[in-house]
Design an enzyme around this catalytic site. Structure first.
Site, PDB file in Angstrom:
ATOM      1  CB  SER A 150     136.412  56.862  61.106  1.00  0.00           C
ATOM      2  OG  SER A 150     135.273  57.664  60.960  1.00  0.00           O
ATOM      3  CE1 TYR A 152     134.753  54.024  56.692  1.00  0.00           C
ATOM      4  CE2 TYR A 152     133.872  55.533  58.342  1.00  0.00           C
ATOM      5  CZ  TYR A 152     134.880  55.175  57.456  1.00  0.00           C
ATOM      6  OH  TYR A 152     136.011  55.973  57.329  1.00  0.00           O
TER       7      TYR A 152
HETATM    8  P1  NAP Z   1     140.281  56.218  49.269  1.00  0.00           P
HETATM    9  O1  NAP Z   1     140.790  57.441  48.625  1.00  0.00           O
HETATM   10  O2  NAP Z   1     139.060  55.572  48.759  1.00  0.00           O
HETATM   11  O3  NAP Z   1     141.485  55.157  49.265  1.00  0.00           O
HETATM   12  C1  NAP Z   1     141.267  53.856  49.742  1.00  0.00           C
HETATM   13  C2  NAP Z   1     142.520  53.046  49.585  1.00  0.00           C
HETATM   14  O4  NAP Z   1     142.282  51.736  50.079  1.00  0.00           O
HETATM   15  C3  NAP Z   1     142.979  52.892  48.133  1.00  0.00           C
HETATM   16  O5  NAP Z   1     144.372  52.823  48.092  1.00  0.00           O
HETATM   17  C4  NAP Z   1     142.375  51.558  47.744  1.00  0.00           C
HETATM   18  O6  NAP Z   1     143.077  50.982  46.638  1.00  0.00           O
HETATM   19  C5  NAP Z   1     142.568  50.770  49.050  1.00  0.00           C
HETATM   20  N1  NAP Z   1     141.647  49.661  49.202  1.00  0.00           N
HETATM   21  C6  NAP Z   1     140.283  49.705  49.287  1.00  0.00           C
HETATM   22  N2  NAP Z   1     139.796  48.464  49.376  1.00  0.00           N
HETATM   23  C7  NAP Z   1     140.860  47.626  49.341  1.00  0.00           C
HETATM   24  C8  NAP Z   1     141.004  46.218  49.389  1.00  0.00           C
HETATM   25  N3  NAP Z   1     139.944  45.410  49.464  1.00  0.00           N
HETATM   26  N4  NAP Z   1     142.244  45.682  49.342  1.00  0.00           N
HETATM   27  C9  NAP Z   1     143.336  46.473  49.252  1.00  0.00           C
HETATM   28  N5  NAP Z   1     143.270  47.809  49.203  1.00  0.00           N
HETATM   29  C10 NAP Z   1     142.039  48.369  49.243  1.00  0.00           C
HETATM   30  O7  NAP Z   1     140.015  56.438  50.816  1.00  0.00           O
HETATM   31  P2  NAP Z   1     140.694  57.445  51.881  1.00  0.00           P
HETATM   32  O8  NAP Z   1     139.750  58.551  52.098  1.00  0.00           O
HETATM   33  O9  NAP Z   1     142.096  57.691  51.540  1.00  0.00           O
HETATM   34  O10 NAP Z   1     140.602  56.526  53.178  1.00  0.00           O
HETATM   35  C11 NAP Z   1     141.734  55.869  53.733  1.00  0.00           C
HETATM   36  C12 NAP Z   1     141.354  55.382  55.116  1.00  0.00           C
HETATM   37  O11 NAP Z   1     141.037  56.525  55.920  1.00  0.00           O
HETATM   38  C13 NAP Z   1     140.119  54.494  55.146  1.00  0.00           C
HETATM   39  O12 NAP Z   1     140.283  53.490  56.108  1.00  0.00           O
HETATM   40  C14 NAP Z   1     139.015  55.431  55.558  1.00  0.00           C
HETATM   41  O13 NAP Z   1     137.974  54.756  56.207  1.00  0.00           O
HETATM   42  C15 NAP Z   1     139.759  56.356  56.486  1.00  0.00           C
HETATM   43  N6  NAP Z   1     139.145  57.672  56.678  1.00  0.00           N
HETATM   44  C16 NAP Z   1     139.062  58.558  55.647  1.00  0.00           C
HETATM   45  C17 NAP Z   1     138.476  59.820  55.896  1.00  0.00           C
HETATM   46  C18 NAP Z   1     138.371  60.885  54.835  1.00  0.00           C
HETATM   47  O14 NAP Z   1     137.853  61.977  55.129  1.00  0.00           O
HETATM   48  N7  NAP Z   1     138.828  60.650  53.609  1.00  0.00           N
HETATM   49  C19 NAP Z   1     137.995  60.123  57.160  1.00  0.00           C
HETATM   50  C20 NAP Z   1     138.089  59.192  58.166  1.00  0.00           C
HETATM   51  C21 NAP Z   1     138.674  57.962  57.917  1.00  0.00           C
HETATM   52  P3  NAP Z   1     142.337  49.970  45.590  1.00  0.00           P
HETATM   53  O15 NAP Z   1     140.976  50.525  45.327  1.00  0.00           O
HETATM   54  O16 NAP Z   1     143.226  49.961  44.399  1.00  0.00           O
HETATM   55  O17 NAP Z   1     142.305  48.644  46.275  1.00  0.00           O
END
Ligand code: NAP
Length: 258
Positions: free
Chosen positions: A150, A163
């Site tokens: 991140s 986080y």
């Molecule tokens: P998201 O849309 O909330 O997706 C999260 C994913 O992780 C889903 O597939 C969810 O599936 C899975 N997940 C969550 N908890 C889990 C668990 N305990 N076991 C297995 N799977 C789990 O989030 P995103 O924005 O795509 O984020 C993806 C990654 O990028 C994360 O690490 C986040 O910190 C990072 N990130 C995102 C952003 C952004 O702007 N979106 C920015 C910086 C970093 P289930 O709920 O079905 O388990």
């Protein structure tokens, strides 16, 4: 002279890549990008239906995708999970995209809340990657491990301290794994996404003041497209990055530079 007939450096050539959180958001885009580059994907997420939907999208596009419904926060079960996934095909790479957020002042965070974030965002990548690497080392197979960090892998934004701790920890993890496993041909790197419209950022970006503050700092004046993370992952998984390990690649439209 360079021949255009040479295979693309970004061709994953059937490599089997595990993507945690591959069912939606950034992880889903990563899974699609891997499949487009010729890799076979195993998606891990808790919601099996959503994971199967992602796998179906890949299969309909001509790719190969499998699904394992699991909570990566169940640390003690990760070695067996990796064992089961490896039975289908040895694992060549892993992308840790599963992650959770908790927006709350640090002084109000209870121990179980803190630990839940660490379990999913930090401890799971550690024990999943070590379970994969153990098998790669035993079979003398190279590998690439990619951690989705991140902006908070580099800085500490307020109101999300567990986080920040977890995402900063991933940088140390990739450094440690990269030095320990280099002699086995295993690489480890972190990608630092800026802001992307996903379920995780839905509430934040829906707030006009937060949205305008964020957009105002992005030099490229746009949110990231999830495919931007997919492409960065394919690079780090492919031989195009064969001399890249222990590093943090920010994909943020220039946010950290501004
Ligand atoms: P998201 O849309 O909330 O997706 C999260 C994913 O992780 C889903 O597939 C969810 O599936 C899975 N997940 C969550 N908890 C889990 C668990 N305990 N076991 C297995 N799977 C789990 O989030 P995103 O924005 O795509 O984020 C993806 C990654 O990028 C994360 O690490 C986040 O910190 C990072 N990130 C995102 C952003 C952004 O702007 N979106 C920015 C910086 C970093 P289930 O709920 O079905 O388990």
């Amino acid at each position: 002279m360079t021949s255009l007939a040479q295979p693309s450096l970004f061709d994953l050539g059937g490599a089997h890549i595990v993507v945690t959180g591959g069912s939606r958001g950034l992880g889903r885009a990563v899974s699609l990008a891997i499949a487009r580059a010729g890799g076979a994907v195993t998606i891990i997420a808790r919601n099996a239906e959503q994971a199967r939907d992602a796998a179906l999208e890949i299969e309909q596009a001509g790719g190969i995708a499998r699904v394992r419904a699991a909570d990566v926060g169940e640390i003690g079960a990760l070695d067996a999970l990796v064992g089961e996934i490896s039975e289908a095909a040895p694992i060549d790479g892993v992308v840790h995209a599963a992650g959770i957020q908790l927006r709350k002042p640090a002084v109000e965070i209870a121990p179980d809340e803190f630990l839940r974030v660490q379990n999913v965002n930090l401890h799971a990548p550690y024990f999943l990657s070590t379970a994969v690497a153990r098998r790669q080392i035993d079979s003398e197979s190279p590998g690439s491990h990619v951690f989705i960090g991140s902006l908070n892998s580099s800085i500490g934004l307020p109101g999300i301290s567990p986080y920040v701790v977890s995402k900063t920890g991933l940088v140390g993890m990739a450094r440690a794994f990269s030095t320990e496993w280099a002699r086995h041909g295993i690489r480890a790197n972190v990608i630092g996404p800026g802001y992307f419209a996903t379920e995780m950022t839905e509430g934040l970006l829906a707030n006009r003041a937060d949205h305008d503050r964020i957009m105002g700092r992005i030099p490229m004046r746009r949110l990231g497209d999830p495919s931007d993370i997919g492409n960065a992952c394919v690079y780090l998984l492919s031989t195009a990055s064969q001399y890249v390990s222990g590093t943090l690649l920010n994909v943020d439209g220039g946010w950290l530079a501004s």
